[in-house]
Design an enzyme around this catalytic site. Structure first.
Site, mmCIF file in Angstrom:
data_model
loop_
_atom_site.group_PDB
_atom_site.id
_atom_site.type_symbol
_atom_site.label_atom_id
_atom_site.label_comp_id
_atom_site.label_asym_id
_atom_site.label_seq_id
_atom_site.Cartn_x
_atom_site.Cartn_y
_atom_site.Cartn_z
ATOM 1 N N GLU A 265 3.158 9.440 -1.394
ATOM 2 C CA GLU A 265 3.296 9.983 -2.749
ATOM 3 C C GLU A 265 3.560 11.490 -2.747
ATOM 4 O O GLU A 265 3.371 12.147 -3.778
ATOM 5 C CB GLU A 265 2.036 9.684 -3.572
ATOM 6 C CG GLU A 265 1.804 8.204 -3.797
ATOM 7 C CD GLU A 265 0.687 7.970 -4.797
ATOM 8 O OE1 GLU A 265 0.988 7.477 -5.895
ATOM 9 O OE2 GLU A 265 -0.485 8.289 -4.482
ATOM 10 N N HIS B 185 -4.607 4.758 -12.101
ATOM 11 C CA HIS B 185 -4.343 5.363 -10.791
ATOM 12 C C HIS B 185 -5.156 6.642 -10.570
ATOM 13 O O HIS B 185 -5.933 6.716 -9.626
ATOM 14 C CB HIS B 185 -2.830 5.644 -10.713
ATOM 15 C CG HIS B 185 -2.363 6.154 -9.391
ATOM 16 N ND1 HIS B 185 -1.065 5.994 -8.956
ATOM 17 C CD2 HIS B 185 -2.978 6.850 -8.407
ATOM 18 C CE1 HIS B 185 -0.921 6.542 -7.763
ATOM 19 N NE2 HIS B 185 -2.073 7.066 -7.400
HETATM 20 ZN ZN LIG Z 1 -2.296 8.107 -5.611
#
Ligand SMILES: [Zn+2]
Length: 263
Positions: free
Chosen positions: A106, A195
């Site tokens: 990410e 998240h």
């Molecule tokens: Zn994450």
């Protein structure tokens, strides 16, 4: 014929091999002051110690000499990061000198935010647990005490379905990260539905303090909501006044750092 073609391909590969890879890697922004790297390492340890970063979050700084580079650790648990683990990336999140090290999936979050926020020099992505309820309900996260006054501007929520349909929830490419950066806009914090969040700041100390107090504020707001009745939040005017003079970062930072590094 086949063997001729294969030889030609092998020759091309040999000729292009390492040089080709080197030509593709972005140039370094240059050496970085050891004290700044030490702050980045401390931010990792503090955010882990304060329960903001779990095994999977990450914190970055913009390269002080080249705004088109940023620094973040290799993919590892933030609690164990040392200066030797810090890697450099361009804003498309290509590594300058990967040397076989694994990279955060990410990491695009950092590059895409730095692209659109020249005022930001540090980005934190975390799975800060107390903020999760505010990303999955209609209750907005708001400042309930003065150390979280920076939330007075509002806390947008990133809906990854709007950007990428059904995903595995990870911001694993530049397009998703670009959409997240757009949701963040000019704010200090954006929640990510189901998240976690992203928190940004003009330097790594301010970003760290914001990330810690975003987590604490979410915890306290949840308690207040449980008590029931109308909640007397900080007004936007109070928030703006507090943010005009948020105080220097040293006191919170030094204490947290000492505690985190003692372990
Ligand atoms: Zn994450």
């Amino acid at each position: 014929m086949l063997s001729v073609r294969m030889t030609a391909i092998a020759l091309l590969w040999l000729m292009a091999g390492p040089d080709f890879a080197a030509a593709q890697a972005p140039a370094s922004g240059g050496p970085v002051d050891a004290a700044l790297i030490e702050d980045l390492v401390a931010a990792n340890r503090i955010l882990a110690d304060q329960g903001v970063l779990d095994a999977y979050g990450h914190v970055s700084i913009r390269h002080p000499a080249n705004p088109n580079r940023y620094l973040v650790s290799r993919a590892m648990s933030p609690a164990n990061v040392t200066a030797a683990d810090i890697m450099e990336f361009d804003l498309d999140s290509n590594p300058v000198d990967q040397r076989g090290r694994s990279m955060f999936l990410e990491r695009f979050i950092h590059g895409e935010i730095y692209k659109v926020r020249p005022d930001v020099n540090s980005v934190i992505h975390s799975h800060s647990p107390a903020v999760i309820p505010f990303g999955i309900t209609k209750v907005p996260l708001r400042p309930v005490f003065h150390t979280a006054a920076f939330l007075y501007v509002g806390v947008p929520v990133f809906e990854i379905r709007d950007a990428g349909g059904t995903t595995d929830m990870l911001v694993r490419n530049a397009a998703l990260a670009h959409a997240l950066a757009a949701t963040l806009g000019d704010k200090p914090v954006a929640l990510m539905r189901g998240h976690g969040n992203v928190v940004v700041g003009p330097n790594v100390k301010r970003a760290t303090i914001r990330a810690v107090y975003t987590e604490v504020d979410a915890r306290l707001q949840t308690v207040a909501l449980g008590l029931g009745g109308p909640i007397n939040y900080l007004s936007p005017e109070e928030g703006a006044l507090r943010e005009k003079n948020p105080g220097e970062e040293g006191r919170a930072w030094d204490g947290w750092k000492e505690k985190a590094l003692r372990k």
